[in-house]
Design an enzyme around this catalytic site. Sequence first.
Site, PDB file in Angstrom:
ATOM      1  N   SER A  98       0.851  -1.328   0.074  1.00 41.02           N
ATOM      2  CA  SER A  98      -0.172  -0.073  -0.084  1.00 41.02           C
ATOM      3  C   SER A  98       1.052   1.366  -0.021  1.00 41.02           C
ATOM      4  CB  SER A  98      -0.928   0.078   1.283  1.00 41.02           C
ATOM      5  OG  SER A  98      -2.157  -0.737   0.880  1.00 41.02           O
ATOM      6  N   ASN A 194      -9.148  -0.691  -0.282  1.00 38.79           N
ATOM      7  CA  ASN A 194      -8.200  -0.636  -1.251  1.00 38.79           C
ATOM      8  C   ASN A 194      -9.137  -0.276  -2.619  1.00 38.79           C
ATOM      9  OD1 ASN A 194      -5.681  -2.183  -0.583  1.00 38.79           O
ATOM     10  ND2 ASN A 194      -6.918  -3.011   0.562  1.00 38.79           N
ATOM     11  N   GLY A 329       2.844  -0.379   4.038  1.00 37.78           N
ATOM     12  CA  GLY A 329       2.189  -1.391   2.984  1.00 37.78           C
ATOM     13  C   GLY A 329       2.155  -2.862   3.653  1.00 37.78           C
TER      14      GLY A 329
END
Length: 382
Positions: A98, A194, A329
């Site tokens: 991420s 997401n 992430g």
Amino acid sequence: MSKLRVLAALTVSTSLLVSGCTSSDEPSAVETTTTTPPSGTIRTDDVQAALDALVDAGSVAAVAQVRDGEDSWSGAAGSVERGGTEPASADDPVRIASVTKAMVAAVVLQLVDEGKVQLDQPVDEMLPGLLPKPVTVRQLLDHTSGIPDYLVGFDSAEQIAARANDAVTDDELIAQALAMPWTSEPGQGFSYSNTNYVLLGKIAADLDGQSVGQSLQDRIFDPLQMTDTTYPTDAVIADDALHGYVLENGTYTDVTEYDASVWSSGAAVISTVADVNTFFRGLFDGTLLPQNLVDEMQVVSPSGYGLGLLLGGDACNPGSGELVFGNRGNGFGYRTFQFSSPDGERQVSLAWTTAAPNPAADPLEQPATEALIAGLASTCPA
């Protein structure tokens, strides 16, 4: 708009979680490595020790780069793959998950600067009829849209590995999300999803007339000379990449080769810790965006999120309200932290290659956070 001085939880217990993180078949020991010698005033001993501790706690590899102005240091611990004899290097690529979102946000903000889109513009004006509720670009960027997260059903190593070769389209990911209940009405609360960034990738592609991957290449990677960074759309990863592992019940499952379409524009990028630092410096020093838009990105909600960014407390001045900005992430087999001072001068980028299926219950979270704090602290004025 003034920044909300919200401190993220960057402090942890000093004891590292070292039990229950290895299986009975211990891999061959590999010497730790430091890819570059210390330079300038960066104090590296504690950072290297923290990388070693992260590997001792169960990660197959841990790599980092610290920067303070023109000074830099890179370090590594562990091995390229479990049981192997090739030592890990900070130059080896990893899936940054991420942290990709900050890069996609930078592309969107460049389009804002070019007058092609506005932050408070309704998504329906660009993707007509796709969403059943009125959502703005800003709400996608800061996760206040209320749109559900499509990334469900990956609750175990077995489930993760079973879908390694599944290729999916963005439209399929969005449809999957929209079949689920919304977490809130748009703009009424923070809920990480997401799906927000899959939608932003579609918007960027439409406005830029090319794929979001090509926009990242043209607008971010090439101008900053991020030569070790790619946006894959399949399972291909460089031969010299560090292997990623899902760790569950003492068992390591190699998930290095994984179709990146499931991550899409929310998490697909492969990079190195040095390139990740290069990106955030280019973002915060005005190379990629004018200062007014950098300031806009660094305005955060009480959740700790801004526009593609996460904030944290500066280890040099704990409790002072001084902030660092970056992202984290949580990928399949890979985890990444990156935080920089608001001007991009002081930076730490950290990646490790072993992760539990549920990031919230990952036993490596504490030693990784210790390594992050050590990296930030290594740049503090003496």
